[in-house]
Motif scaffolding. Structure first.
Motif, short mmCIF file in Angstrom:
data_model
loop_
_atom_site.label_atom_id
_atom_site.label_comp_id
_atom_site.label_asym_id
_atom_site.label_seq_id
_atom_site.Cartn_x
_atom_site.Cartn_y
_atom_site.Cartn_z
N VAL A 90 0.84 -1.19 0.00
CA VAL A 90 0.00 0.00 0.00
C VAL A 90 0.88 1.24 0.00
O VAL A 90 1.75 1.39 0.86
CB VAL A 90 -0.93 0.02 1.23
N LEU A 120 -11.30 2.69 -0.28
CA LEU A 120 -10.04 3.20 -0.78
C LEU A 120 -10.27 4.58 -1.38
O LEU A 120 -11.04 4.73 -2.33
CB LEU A 120 -9.44 2.29 -1.86
N LEU A 158 -8.69 3.14 3.76
CA LEU A 158 -7.32 3.32 3.33
C LEU A 158 -7.28 4.63 2.56
O LEU A 158 -8.06 4.81 1.62
CB LEU A 158 -6.85 2.17 2.44
N LEU A 212 -6.02 3.40 7.78
CA LEU A 212 -4.64 3.16 7.34
C LEU A 212 -4.25 4.19 6.29
O LEU A 212 -4.90 4.30 5.25
CB LEU A 212 -4.49 1.74 6.76
N ASN A 213 -3.21 4.94 6.60
CA ASN A 213 -2.62 5.89 5.67
C ASN A 213 -1.15 5.52 5.57
O ASN A 213 -0.43 5.60 6.59
CB ASN A 213 -2.79 7.31 6.18
N LEU A 252 -0.24 -4.73 4.11
CA LEU A 252 -1.54 -5.07 4.68
C LEU A 252 -1.87 -6.51 4.35
O LEU A 252 -1.79 -6.92 3.19
CB LEU A 252 -2.62 -4.14 4.11
#
Length: 195
Positions: free
Chosen positions: A12, A88, A116, A134-135, A153
């Protein structure tokens, strides 16, 4: 055995801003790159994700960011996994630089288990009210002189595990031949939540 077939691992990244070469170098130096099933690129510059995918022969899921000309609430993807749905987005249309409230609101409204996103150039992994955020930060232009970062991930039926990794040395993004220096207008656009 069934869980293993439904478990996927993702590389990612976000905010590569035209430096697909650095993303490729990082991918190739992963301890076990063969275990990466797909690449997720969260915008700015979306095409870097597709270039990386071609170079390392992986499927890519990519969204557009504000520097890709995305200015619509429809610039996102929903990834349906064995663990649940993942939202996303680049994060600029949700004003991520101001906080996660709109991201979380969308997740609650639509039943997403995780969000994300990018845009802030600051790595983050936390759970807020049952939603995982999640960044991966920025690989090439991290905030405040921090080292570049990305995330790995792994998602399965009972599993959502993420880890953020930082490059060994903080420094300027690599310069590719023909790359123009960035000026004040570029900085204003990139740091704006309005575009």
């Amino acid at each position: 055995m069934a869980e293993e077939t439904r478990t996927e691992t993702y590389f990612v990244l976000s905010d590569t801003h035209g430096d697909a070469s650095l993303a490729e170098a990082v991918f190739r130096q992963l301890p076990e790159p063969e275990k990466i099933n797909k690449i997720i690129h969260l915008g700015d510059h979306q095409r870097d994700g597709y270039l990386l995918g071609e170079r390392v022969e992986r499927e890519v899921l990519a969204v557009r960011g504000n520097m890709d000309g995305a200015n619509s609430w429809d610039d996102f993807l929903v990834l349906d996994t064995a663990w649940g749905k993942l939202f996303l987005t680049h994060g600029h249309t949700e004003y991520a630089k101001r906080g996660p409230e709109i991201l979380l609101s969308k997740a609650y409204e639509k039943g997403y288990r995780a969000v994300l996103y990018g845009h802030t150039h600051k790595a983050q992994f936390e759970e807020v009210g049952g939603i995982c955020l999640l960044n991966p930060g920025s690989l090439t232009r991290p905030l405040g002189g921090a080292p570049g970062s990305y995330a790995l991930l792994t998602v399965g039926p009972e599993r959502f595990e993420a880890a953020i990794y930082y490059l060994q040395q903080a420094g300027p993004a690599s310069t590719e031949k023909g790359r123009r220096p960035r000026g004040r207008l570029y900085g204003l656009l990139n740091n704006s939540d309005r575009f």
